[in-house]
Design a protein around this motif. Structure first.
Motif, mmCIF file in Angstrom:
data_model
loop_
_atom_site.group_PDB
_atom_site.id
_atom_site.type_symbol
_atom_site.label_atom_id
_atom_site.label_comp_id
_atom_site.label_asym_id
_atom_site.label_seq_id
_atom_site.Cartn_x
_atom_site.Cartn_y
_atom_site.Cartn_z
ATOM 1 N N UNK A 125 -8.119 3.658 4.935
ATOM 2 C CA UNK A 125 -8.136 2.328 4.331
ATOM 3 C C UNK A 125 -8.997 2.325 3.073
ATOM 4 N N UNK A 126 -10.175 2.949 3.144
ATOM 5 C CA UNK A 126 -11.054 3.038 1.971
ATOM 6 C C UNK A 126 -10.333 3.717 0.800
ATOM 7 N N UNK A 127 -9.627 4.775 1.121
ATOM 8 C CA UNK A 127 -8.901 5.522 0.089
ATOM 9 C C UNK A 127 -7.846 4.625 -0.575
ATOM 10 N N UNK A 128 -7.090 3.879 0.223
ATOM 11 C CA UNK A 128 -6.064 2.995 -0.323
ATOM 12 C C UNK A 128 -6.686 1.862 -1.138
ATOM 13 N N UNK A 129 -7.861 1.394 -0.707
ATOM 14 C CA UNK A 129 -8.553 0.373 -1.493
ATOM 15 C C UNK A 129 -8.889 0.898 -2.887
ATOM 16 N N UNK A 130 -9.372 2.140 -2.963
ATOM 17 C CA UNK A 130 -9.723 2.722 -4.259
ATOM 18 C C UNK A 130 -8.475 2.935 -5.120
ATOM 19 N N UNK A 138 0.825 -1.214 0.000
ATOM 20 C CA UNK A 138 0.000 0.000 0.000
ATOM 21 C C UNK A 138 0.858 1.263 0.000
ATOM 22 N N UNK A 139 2.063 1.184 0.582
ATOM 23 C CA UNK A 139 2.946 2.350 0.586
ATOM 24 C C UNK A 139 3.529 2.617 -0.804
ATOM 25 N N UNK A 140 3.592 1.582 -1.636
ATOM 26 C CA UNK A 140 4.098 1.755 -2.995
ATOM 27 C C UNK A 140 3.115 2.525 -3.875
ATOM 28 N N UNK A 141 1.847 2.605 -3.453
ATOM 29 C CA UNK A 141 0.848 3.316 -4.247
ATOM 30 C C UNK A 141 1.173 4.803 -4.383
#
Length: 532
Positions: free
Chosen positions: A67-72, A46-49
């Motif tokens: 978390x929702x933001x990272x999912x999107x 997720x940090x690579x995003x």
């Protein structure tokens, strides 16, 4: 002084539902690897995003919104690249960057080093990592019940918002996040549900210190000279083996009914584990039992398909046509549709209905389900199953669940989730689902997720001829040389192949979607065999 021998890199993937204590599992893996002299680099996908070209920072102090933001972002990354494995392509680039920082060359492997990928969310990621790294890659799955994961997320959210003790206000959004994490309605969305069962080892993180059970897997990975299967591992391997007899190309399922004799004062102390019946999903044969490959006659579904004889589909067409006739009779359809032939209309609707509850109804399937086949096998042998345990490679459907309950099975241990099952809704009073422990609850059938070495690693890790006395490995010698050992089943020169594979896969990581420094990851020299 002689230089220490080169010891191969290993890549450890982690998978688990949102709210699972994977950070604790990661820490335990690092500690255990350190006892073998291995250092670890943790790569959080997720940090690579942040390198995605459409990256935007998540909200601060709102844990669930973060978390929702990272999912999107993750789903968007996969969709833009049109690859379910997009995140591990970024992870491969990060592995090479780590090597480059260590040795000045992204293709110069680091001796005695592990890369822990935290965490995988799509089954394509696992397939790519296995294709690239082969036996150098292992996957560890962490399990916890849905309720405990919801509570964990809600608590994290309350603490992040400086409102400890107010977890209840966050439970609704936590539940939604877990639903998206399990499986999004998008081929490039998150799909932990289908990623989880691909693991090499399964760890119950719903109990205190459950992460300690990873120690045994790592010890076996480094060739522990005499550890053998637990009763759970043995039983699940039997279920997995019998599943291969199924001719169902959509899902091979196996089941084993096991007589477990447990100590009355210690539930975890097992005196015996006898497999008394097995079953797989297969078409029944007239006269009893199931068709065998190569035997005559053979009327399995694949044989009938060769002559376009799809009986379940014809029945579903007739059911749908009947419904459309009734609806048209009540004048609930437009005139244009109402005047269409119901059978023709039903035929055109079937492709549109793919994946719906209607199409998922198994009522008309010809194969006997694995759980029912195991119960039938026991009945044909004249063996009572009341009070016994069932191990099954896939969570039982609701039809099987009612037979399991009626037969008196006490515990069901499953490997792969099955979202189409309606067991929870239909048998709330009779079953205890998604339990963190396998302890018996009076008057209920307890369904528990499998814990232990997965079937795909069973024969390799437990082969005594490869790690026991024949190889000159006593326990004392193994313990004394632990800091010098290499993973026993990982080839020391495996990097010669996977370095090339890394290059090939990174060709797909488009810079207009993911901004990474390609120049810094190019080799400074040809790949060569390590001399140290």
């Amino acid at each position: 002084m002689t230089k220490p021998a080169f010891r191969p890199e290993i890549i450890v993937g982690l998978v688990g539902g949102a709210g699972t204590r994977l950070s604790d599992l990661s820490a335990r893996i690092r500690d255990r690897l350190k006892s073998f002299g291995y250092e670890s680099s943790v790569i959080k996908l997720s940090e690579l995003f942040e390198h995605c070209t459409d990256w935007s920072a998540p909200p601060v102090n709102e844990e669930l919104k973060r978390i929702e933001h990272l999912q999107r972002i993750g789903t968007g990354f996969r969709k833009r690249l049109q690859s379910g494995d997009a995140a591990v392509l970024a992870a491969i680039a990060e592995i090479r960057r780590t090597r480059c920082n260590h040795s000045g060359d992204p293709e110069q492997p680091i001796s005695a080093h592990a890369y822990i990928l935290h965490q995988l969310k799509h089954p394509d990621e696992v397939e790519t990592l296995r294709r690239v790294y082969g036996p150098s890659f292992v996957l560890a799955a962490g399990h916890a019940s849905k309720n405990s994961r919801i509570s964990a997320l809600a608590k994290r959210a309350a603490n992040a918002a400086f409102k400890p003790g107010n977890e209840d206000r966050f439970r609704g959004l936590a539940t939604d996040i877990i639903g998206v994490d399990d499986q999004e309605d998008d081929p490039f969305g998150q799909n932990t549900r289908d990623t989880y069962p691909k693991a090499d080892v399964f760890v119950n993180l719903g109990v205190n210190l459950g992460e300690q059970s990873i120690d045994r897997f790592i010890d076996l990975l480094f060739g522990h000279p005499f550890k053998t299967p637990t009763a759970d591992e043995y039983a699940m391997y039997q279920a997995s083996a019998v599943a291969l007899r199924s001719s169902d190309d959509s899902r091979q399922v196996g089941s084993a009914i096991v007589s477990l004799t447990r100590d009355i004062n210690n539930f975890n102390l097992i005196h015996n584990a006898d497999v008394i019946a097995v079953g797989m999903n297969e078409v029944p044969r007239g006269g009893g039992g199931f068709y065998w490959d190569g035997a005559t006659p053979d009327a399995r579904d694949q044989r009938l398909a060769q002559i376009n004889d799809d009986r379940p589909r014809l029945i579903k067409l007739s059911v749908l046509a009947e419904l459309l006739d009734r609806i048209a009779g009540q004048k609930l359809l437009s005139d244009e549709v109402a005047h269409s032939d119901a059978k023709t209309l039903a035929t055109s609707l079937l492709p549109i209905l793919r994946g719906t509850q209607f199409m998922n109804i198994g009522e008309f399937g010809r194969p006997v389900h694995a759980e029912m086949a195991a119960l039938i096998d026991a009945a044909r042998r004249g063996v009572a199953v009341n009070g016994l345990s069932m191990y099954v490679t896939t969570f039982p459907c609701h039809n099987c669940a009612k037979h399991i309950i009626a037969a008196g099975i006490r515990n069901v241990v499953y490997l792969e989730p099955y979202p189409k099952s309606r067991t929870a809704e239909l048998y709330e009073e009779e079953v205890e689902l998604d339990s963190d422990t396998a302890r018996q609850i009076e008057g209920k059938v307890v369904f528990s997720s499998f814990t232990g070495i997965g079937p795909r690693q069973y024969s390799q890790l437990f082969s005594m001829s490869e790690r026991g006395a024949k190889k000159g490995r006593s326990l004392k010698l193994w313990e004394n040389t632990r800091p010098e050992l290499s993973p026993y089943y990982v080839p020391s020169l495996g990097y010669l192949q996977y370095i090339m594979q890394e290059r090939a896969e990174l060709q797909r990581l488009q810079t207009d979607v993911y901004a990474w420094e390609q120049a810094s990851l190019l080799p400074t020299k040809d790949v060569h065999v390590r001399s140290d």
